[in-house]
Design a protein around this motif. Structure first.
Motif, PDB file in Angstrom:
ATOM      1  N   THR A   9       0.918  -1.210  -0.121  1.00 21.62           N
ATOM      2  CA  THR A   9       0.209  -0.120  -0.126  1.00 21.62           C
ATOM      3  C   THR A   9       0.962   1.217   0.111  1.00 21.62           C
ATOM      4  O   THR A   9       1.639   1.251   0.645  1.00 21.62           O
ATOM      5  CB  THR A   9      -0.975  -0.123   1.239  1.00 21.62           C
ATOM      6  N   THR A  10       0.666   2.178  -1.172  1.00 21.24           N
ATOM      7  CA  THR A  10       1.361   3.241  -0.923  1.00 21.24           C
ATOM      8  C   THR A  10       0.904   4.554   0.270  1.00 21.24           C
ATOM      9  O   THR A  10      -0.152   4.277   0.673  1.00 21.24           O
ATOM     10  CB  THR A  10       1.314   4.023  -2.295  1.00 21.24           C
ATOM     11  N   GLU A  11       2.059   5.399   0.197  1.00 21.75           N
ATOM     12  CA  GLU A  11       1.806   6.486   1.312  1.00 21.75           C
ATOM     13  C   GLU A  11       0.337   7.204   1.031  1.00 21.75           C
ATOM     14  O   GLU A  11      -0.278   7.668   1.719  1.00 21.75           O
ATOM     15  CB  GLU A  11       2.692   7.266   1.584  1.00 21.75           C
ATOM     16  N   HIS A  16      -5.196   8.631   1.860  1.00 22.77           N
ATOM     17  CA  HIS A  16      -6.418   9.023   1.369  1.00 22.77           C
ATOM     18  C   HIS A  16      -7.385   8.130   2.356  1.00 22.77           C
ATOM     19  O   HIS A  16      -8.565   8.776   2.495  1.00 22.77           O
ATOM     20  CB  HIS A  16      -6.301   8.578   0.038  1.00 22.77           C
ATOM     21  N   LEU A  17      -7.142   7.229   2.806  1.00 26.56           N
ATOM     22  CA  LEU A  17      -8.068   6.191   3.551  1.00 26.56           C
ATOM     23  C   LEU A  17      -8.139   7.039   4.924  1.00 26.56           C
ATOM     24  O   LEU A  17      -9.255   7.074   5.251  1.00 26.56           O
ATOM     25  CB  LEU A  17      -7.627   4.980   3.634  1.00 26.56           C
ATOM     26  N   GLU A  19      -7.912  10.254   5.522  1.00 24.40           N
ATOM     27  CA  GLU A  19      -8.738  11.483   5.299  1.00 24.40           C
ATOM     28  C   GLU A  19     -10.320  11.052   5.305  1.00 24.40           C
ATOM     29  O   GLU A  19     -11.274  11.700   5.906  1.00 24.40           O
ATOM     30  CB  GLU A  19      -8.383  12.032   4.137  1.00 24.40           C
ATOM     31  N   TRP A  20     -10.379  10.026   4.574  1.00 25.55           N
ATOM     32  CA  TRP A  20     -11.807   9.509   4.794  1.00 25.55           C
ATOM     33  C   TRP A  20     -12.586   9.046   6.074  1.00 25.55           C
ATOM     34  O   TRP A  20     -13.505   9.335   6.255  1.00 25.55           O
ATOM     35  CB  TRP A  20     -11.932   8.357   3.770  1.00 25.55           C
ATOM     36  N   LEU A  21     -11.403   8.440   6.582  1.00 26.80           N
ATOM     37  CA  LEU A  21     -12.066   7.848   8.028  1.00 26.80           C
ATOM     38  C   LEU A  21     -12.290   9.161   9.148  1.00 26.80           C
ATOM     39  O   LEU A  21     -13.071   9.225   9.807  1.00 26.80           O
ATOM     40  CB  LEU A  21     -10.969   7.016   8.472  1.00 26.80           C
ATOM     41  N   LYS A  22     -11.295  10.244   8.851  1.00 25.09           N
ATOM     42  CA  LYS A  22     -11.480  11.452   9.728  1.00 25.09           C
ATOM     43  C   LYS A  22     -12.615  12.016   9.461  1.00 25.09           C
ATOM     44  O   LYS A  22     -13.331  12.658  10.292  1.00 25.09           O
ATOM     45  CB  LYS A  22     -10.334  12.126   9.572  1.00 25.09           C
ATOM     46  N   ASN A  23     -13.054  12.280   8.022  1.00 26.24           N
ATOM     47  CA  ASN A  23     -14.302  12.847   7.725  1.00 26.24           C
ATOM     48  C   ASN A  23     -15.510  12.174   8.444  1.00 26.24           C
ATOM     49  O   ASN A  23     -16.547  12.662   8.379  1.00 26.24           O
ATOM     50  CB  ASN A  23     -14.294  12.615   6.046  1.00 26.24           C
ATOM     51  N   LEU A  56     -12.276  -2.458   0.355  1.00 20.82           N
ATOM     52  CA  LEU A  56     -11.114  -1.798  -0.140  1.00 20.82           C
ATOM     53  C   LEU A  56     -10.020  -2.430  -0.787  1.00 20.82           C
ATOM     54  O   LEU A  56      -9.489  -3.660  -0.008  1.00 20.82           O
ATOM     55  CB  LEU A  56     -10.865  -0.689   0.558  1.00 20.82           C
ATOM     56  N   ASP A  57      -9.479  -2.227  -1.713  1.00 19.24           N
ATOM     57  CA  ASP A  57      -8.338  -3.078  -2.169  1.00 19.24           C
ATOM     58  C   ASP A  57      -6.885  -2.854  -1.340  1.00 19.24           C
ATOM     59  O   ASP A  57      -6.176  -3.894  -1.483  1.00 19.24           O
ATOM     60  CB  ASP A  57      -8.051  -2.529  -3.826  1.00 19.24           C
TER      61      ASP A  57
END
Length: 333
Positions: A9-11, A16-17, A19-23, A56-57
């Protein structure tokens, strides 16, 4: 809840993940290992769709953490944490010998003891400036003058220092203290714990006289929830029906805490036993049990000590113990 990310998994994908969780109004604790990254989700995770997250991939698995302590939980942080106190490292295979008098009594005393314990292998100096005592008539410590003398001993020997805080109003006095101790009586002083969590200083958190291991970990959680992850857990004996010793040393706590948490675990056999002759065997037993360090009271003249002389070793006794501890550690390693 924890989400284990797949290898490769890249940085950018990880961020991105996050940020989605924090939202979703969640805090995210990141544990980065050599081969795996774990995201610990803190907050109301009931709003998270586990099936969606797991599909999620980049996500390997998603699990709920049932224990009430989250950030202190080894599931959130599989690797051992290493706490740095001055030049000393504790945890992750690094062993600490923390030694010094129960109370700072004079400049001559604290520097003499500091010099002696350093030469015997100690890498952190302890000394009480503020002393919580059962009797209001007992010696209460030198307070801010005691901290000043500890700092002098620090500069004279190069040893980092640890001393106990009793009230958050005195925190400014601890600016030159390398690690702050929370004593057994303050283990559940939650306002104090939260304020210490806003600092970046290492915290030595002692188990309360009659507290469970889960309660100790929940107290650590209070500190960590405010952003400070530099915590040492200390087993110092609990109160039972036994009267021969000052307290009952629970060495099973070392193994249990290390199974449940990634935080380093040290043992204080001085307060646990209350008798100097019992300190060496219990210290060796703690080392054999896999503790990450020991906290030993050492006084240059125990018979004249203003506090806890009965449980204090002389510098010569500490030097002998330090050698034996090293031998035990070599055997178990």
């Amino acid at each position: 809840m924890i989400a284990v990310l797949k290898q490769g998994t890249t940085e950018a994908q990880t961020q991105h993940l996050i940020e989605w969780l924090k939202n979703q109004q969640l805090d995210v604790h990141i544990s980065q290992g050599k081969e795996v990254t774990i995201l610990g989700l803190i907050g109301d995770t009931s709003r998270v769709d586990m099936e969606l997250l797991g599909s999620l991939d980049i996500v390997e698995t998603v699990k709920r953490v049932s224990e009430p302590f989250k950030q202190a939980n080894r599931k959130f942080h599989p690797l051992d944490s290493i706490v740095r106190v001055g030049n000393a490292e504790i945890g992750g295979g690094n062993f600490a010998m923390i030694a010094g008098p129960c109370s700072v009594e004079s400049e001559e005393q604290i520097i003499e003891v500091a010099t002696a314990v350093k030469s015997a292998g100690a890498n952190v100096l302890r000394g009480g400036a503020f002393k919580p005592r059962t009797s209001p008539y007992a010696f209460q410590g030198m307070k801010d003058a005691g901290i000043e003398l500890l700092v002098k001993a620090k500069y004279a020997t190069g040893l980092p220092i640890v001393t106990e805080i009793m009230n958050i109003s005195t925190l400014d006095l601890f600016a030159d203290v390398d690690m702050i101790q929370v004593g057994a009586r303050n283990m559940q002083n939650f306002d104090l714990l939260k304020e210490l969590g806003k600092t970046k200083k290492p915290i030595l958190l002692k188990r309360g006289l009659a507290n469970t291991l889960q309660e100790l970990l929940m107290s650590a959680e209070y500190i960590m929830s405010e952003g400070n992850e530099n915590i040492l857990l200390c087993e110092r004996g609990i109160r039972t029906f036994e009267t021969v010793t000052r307290n009952t040393l629970d060495l099973s706590a070392v193994t249990v805490l290390q199974e449940l948490s990634h935080l380093p675990v040290i043992v204080d056999p001085s307060h646990a036993t209350g008798k100097a002759r019992l300190v060496p065997p219990m210290a060796l037993a703690a080392a054999a049990a896999g503790a990450d360090g020991l906290m030993i009271e050492v006084h240059n003249n125990p018979s004249c000590a203003l506090c806890d002389g009965a449980q204090s070793l002389t510098p010569v006794q500490f030097a002998e113990l330090s050698q034996k501890v090293q031998q035990i550690r070599e055997v178990i390693q």
